[in-house]
Design a protein around this motif. Sequence first.
Motif, PDB file in Angstrom:
ATOM      1  N   ASN A  74       0.885  -1.162   0.000  1.00  9.41           N
ATOM      2  CA  ASN A  74       0.000   0.000   0.000  1.00  9.41           C
ATOM      3  C   ASN A  74       0.924   1.214   0.000  1.00  9.41           C
ATOM      4  O   ASN A  74       1.461   1.582   1.036  1.00  9.41           O
ATOM      5  CB  ASN A  74      -0.904   0.005   1.242  1.00  9.41           C
ATOM      6  CG  ASN A  74      -1.867   1.181   1.209  1.00  9.41           C
ATOM      7  OD1 ASN A  74      -1.665   2.146   0.459  1.00  9.41           O
ATOM      8  ND2 ASN A  74      -2.912   1.130   2.014  1.00  9.41           N
ATOM      9  N   HIS A  80       0.380   7.556  -6.566  1.00  8.42           N
ATOM     10  CA  HIS A  80      -0.117   8.403  -7.640  1.00  8.42           C
ATOM     11  C   HIS A  80       0.979   9.112  -8.448  1.00  8.42           C
ATOM     12  O   HIS A  80       0.683   9.680  -9.488  1.00  8.42           O
ATOM     13  CB  HIS A  80      -1.115   9.409  -7.059  1.00  8.42           C
ATOM     14  CG  HIS A  80      -2.126   8.752  -6.156  1.00  8.42           C
ATOM     15  ND1 HIS A  80      -3.004   7.792  -6.615  1.00  8.42           N
ATOM     16  CD2 HIS A  80      -2.356   8.843  -4.810  1.00  8.42           C
ATOM     17  CE1 HIS A  80      -3.744   7.361  -5.598  1.00  8.42           C
ATOM     18  NE2 HIS A  80      -3.365   7.981  -4.489  1.00  8.42           N
ATOM     19  N   LEU A 101      -6.921   0.713   1.147  1.00 10.46           N
ATOM     20  CA  LEU A 101      -8.101   0.595   2.009  1.00 10.46           C
ATOM     21  C   LEU A 101      -9.321   1.191   1.326  1.00 10.46           C
ATOM     22  O   LEU A 101     -10.412   0.618   1.344  1.00 10.46           O
ATOM     23  CB  LEU A 101      -7.838   1.328   3.333  1.00 10.46           C
ATOM     24  CG  LEU A 101      -6.803   0.659   4.241  1.00 10.46           C
ATOM     25  CD1 LEU A 101      -6.057   1.691   5.047  1.00 10.46           C
ATOM     26  CD2 LEU A 101      -7.478  -0.350   5.149  1.00 10.46           C
ATOM     27  N   SER A 102      -9.133   2.367   0.733  1.00  9.07           N
ATOM     28  CA  SER A 102     -10.250   3.068   0.088  1.00  9.07           C
ATOM     29  C   SER A 102     -10.258   2.752  -1.409  1.00  9.07           C
ATOM     30  O   SER A 102      -9.250   2.310  -1.959  1.00  9.07           O
ATOM     31  CB  SER A 102     -10.105   4.580   0.300  1.00  9.07           C
ATOM     32  OG  SER A 102      -8.923   5.066  -0.329  1.00  9.07           O
TER      33      SER A 102
END
Length: 148
Positions: A74, A80, A101-102
């Motif tokens: 993660n 990005h 997570l999102s």
Amino acid sequence: MGTILLVSGPNLNLLGDREPEIYGTTSLADLVEIARATAAAHGHDVEHVQANGEGALIDAIHGARGRCDAIVINPGAFTHYAYAIADALAAFSGPIIELHLSNTHRRDAWRHRSVVSPVATGVIMGFGANGYRLAIEAVAGCLTEGRS
Ligand code: DQA
């Protein structure tokens, strides 16, 4: 029996406390425990590293070369724009799961792009703490099938 490197990027050390409406209330230590328990059920080990700096994450990925069998990462906001992390992952041979997570596609436009996805075997996002179990299950499947 394989070793899975779980890599946690910037600000994830604050999980549990940080924007709980987005990331939930589970601490990073508890997420790592979920990953470890899932891996153990498949006969695998988890090594975990968390860093807020890009260089430390790259060093950890380099350290996995020839030593670890798979990576679950993660990368936090580095997802990005951090081309150097993408390059480091590209130099790892073995399955790589990108984990969030999102669901970043439901959020700000700048989160819609991942520079890591093109070098990942697959992506798991949007399932909160459950994603840590799902990512390890995915890795275990890849290792059994010899897929990366
Ligand atoms: C995140 C999503 C990223 O956009 C964000 O910068 C994070 C966490 C996630 O797990 O949902 O730090 O990777």
